[in-house]
Design a protein around this motif. Structure first.
Motif, PDB file in Angstrom:
ATOM      1  N   PHE A   1       0.747  -1.209  -0.108  1.00  0.00           N
ATOM      2  CA  PHE A   1      -0.162  -0.192  -0.126  1.00  0.00           C
ATOM      3  C   PHE A   1       0.821   1.368   0.074  1.00  0.00           C
ATOM      4  CE2 PHE A   1      -3.707  -2.563   1.458  1.00  0.00           C
ATOM      5  CZ  PHE A   1      -4.556  -2.202   0.296  1.00  0.00           C
ATOM      6  N   ILE A   2       1.976   1.248   0.637  1.00  0.00           N
ATOM      7  CA  ILE A   2       2.866   2.345   0.800  1.00  0.00           C
ATOM      8  C   ILE A   2       3.483   2.692  -0.845  1.00  0.00           C
ATOM      9  CG2 ILE A   2       5.111   3.203   1.714  1.00  0.00           C
ATOM     10  CD1 ILE A   2       4.156   1.874   4.512  1.00  0.00           C
ATOM     11  N   GLU A   3       3.978   1.575  -1.264  1.00  0.00           N
ATOM     12  CA  GLU A   3       4.313   1.621  -2.545  1.00  0.00           C
ATOM     13  C   GLU A   3       3.332   2.287  -3.621  1.00  0.00           C
ATOM     14  OE1 GLU A   3       5.897  -2.344  -3.149  1.00  0.00           O
ATOM     15  OE2 GLU A   3       8.024  -1.386  -3.206  1.00  0.00           O
ATOM     16  N   LEU A   4       1.897   1.632  -3.340  1.00  0.00           N
ATOM     17  CA  LEU A   4       1.021   2.342  -4.446  1.00  0.00           C
ATOM     18  C   LEU A   4       0.672   3.378  -4.164  1.00  0.00           C
ATOM     19  CD1 LEU A   4      -1.155   1.222  -6.254  1.00  0.00           C
ATOM     20  CD2 LEU A   4      -2.722   0.985  -4.195  1.00  0.00           C
ATOM     21  N   ILE A   5       0.634   4.189  -2.984  1.00  0.00           N
ATOM     22  CA  ILE A   5       0.505   5.512  -2.553  1.00  0.00           C
ATOM     23  C   ILE A   5       1.376   6.285  -3.222  1.00  0.00           C
ATOM     24  CG2 ILE A   5       0.295   7.102  -0.534  1.00  0.00           C
ATOM     25  CD1 ILE A   5      -1.220   4.874   0.969  1.00  0.00           C
ATOM     26  N   ALA A   6       2.807   5.972  -3.134  1.00  0.00           N
ATOM     27  CA  ALA A   6       4.140   6.791  -3.495  1.00  0.00           C
ATOM     28  C   ALA A   6       3.864   6.717  -5.109  1.00  0.00           C
ATOM     29  CB  ALA A   6       5.348   6.114  -2.852  1.00  0.00           C
ATOM     30  N   TRP A   7       3.348   5.817  -5.426  1.00  0.00           N
ATOM     31  CA  TRP A   7       3.427   5.627  -7.121  1.00  0.00           C
ATOM     32  C   TRP A   7       2.192   6.511  -7.573  1.00  0.00           C
ATOM     33  CZ3 TRP A   7      -0.569   4.243 -10.434  1.00  0.00           C
ATOM     34  CH2 TRP A   7      -0.101   4.063 -11.825  1.00  0.00           C
ATOM     35  N   VAL A   8       1.173   6.664  -6.816  1.00  0.00           N
ATOM     36  CA  VAL A   8       0.065   7.631  -7.231  1.00  0.00           C
ATOM     37  C   VAL A   8       0.405   8.851  -6.966  1.00  0.00           C
ATOM     38  CG1 VAL A   8      -2.296   8.244  -6.645  1.00  0.00           C
ATOM     39  CG2 VAL A   8      -1.671   5.869  -7.022  1.00  0.00           C
ATOM     40  N   VAL A   9       1.073   9.346  -5.879  1.00  0.00           N
ATOM     41  CA  VAL A   9       1.418  10.556  -5.863  1.00  0.00           C
ATOM     42  C   VAL A   9       2.547  11.015  -6.617  1.00  0.00           C
ATOM     43  CG1 VAL A   9       2.924  11.857  -3.969  1.00  0.00           C
ATOM     44  CG2 VAL A   9       1.034  10.525  -2.984  1.00  0.00           C
ATOM     45  N   ASP A  10       3.423  10.161  -7.058  1.00  0.00           N
ATOM     46  CA  ASP A  10       4.401  10.282  -8.032  1.00  0.00           C
ATOM     47  C   ASP A  10       3.878  10.664  -9.302  1.00  0.00           C
ATOM     48  OD1 ASP A  10       7.347  11.096  -8.711  1.00  0.00           O
ATOM     49  OD2 ASP A  10       7.201   8.737  -9.730  1.00  0.00           O
ATOM     50  N   ARG A  11       2.988   9.970  -9.852  1.00  0.00           N
ATOM     51  CA  ARG A  11       2.054  10.111 -11.276  1.00  0.00           C
ATOM     52  C   ARG A  11       1.241  11.486 -11.089  1.00  0.00           C
ATOM     53  NH1 ARG A  11       5.862   7.996 -12.571  1.00  0.00           N
ATOM     54  NH2 ARG A  11       6.120   5.685 -12.889  1.00  0.00           N
ATOM     55  N   GLY A  12       0.874  11.689  -9.897  1.00  0.00           N
ATOM     56  CA  GLY A  12       0.059  13.035  -9.771  1.00  0.00           C
ATOM     57  C   GLY A  12       0.757  14.363  -9.928  1.00  0.00           C
TER      58      GLY A  12
END
Length: 176
Positions: free
Chosen positions: A149-160
């Motif tokens: 989940f932490i990796e997923l959140i970081a990925w979403v934030v990075d893509r946004g």
């Protein structure tokens, strides 16, 4: 008896390896040779259990032999599992780890061809293993999911983020 050759492997990708020189195991009545280019994943350990039994270690040759015996069907599943346990002993794998690994492969073989006495030993080791592994496995699994989940959140934030603020992987500097 036992392994009479060294293990030489080459990585194929992050999960699989191939044997680069024959791996020879001399059993009580028969010699088995794992051929060059045989593909293996070493020990097939579910991710929540790798903290206790990593995918490779002193038992790697035994795991490759077991993969080979099952894939080629040179012997039945029960005999392959028995040879695996014997090879683990000959590789100096500790008794508790050896019996847990044997119990896992027997379970994976659906207990095919097991005698009543061996089934009683299997059940004893299985129950003790479950009791020993339950809490750490739950903790490791919870933290693996949390990390995902932490990796997923970081990925979403990075893509946004705007393109100029995204995390960039540095390009290698080639000297000519």
């Amino acid at each position: 008896m036992g392994f009479t050759s060294s293990l030489v492997v080459e990585e194929i990708d992050g999960e699989f390896w191939k044997v680069r020189e024959p791996l020879i195991y001399e059993g009580a009545n028969e010699t088995f040779e794992v051929p060059v280019d045989f593909r293996t994943d070493f020990a097939s350990v579910p991710r929540p259990f790798v903290w206790l039994i990593p995918r490779y270690g002193v038992y790697t040759r035994a795991a490759i032999l077991h993969d080979f015996l099952l894939r080629t069907e040179r012997v039945g599943k029960a005999d392959a599992d028995g040879l695996f346990r014997r090879a683990l002993r000959e590789c100096d794998v500790s008794r508790p780890r050896r019996w847990m690994m044997w119990t896992a492969v027997r379970f994976g073989s659906r207990l095919e061809g097991i005698s009543p006495a061996a089934f009683a030993v299997f059940m004893l080791v299985a129950v003790l293993s479950i009791v020993f592994l339950a809490i750490p496995t739950v903790v490791v699994t919870v933290f693996l999911v949390l990390f995902w989940f932490i990796e997923l959140i970081a990925w979403v934030v990075d893509r946004g983020a705007p393109p100029e603020r995204r995390t960039r992987v540095p390009r290698p500097q080639m000297r000519t």
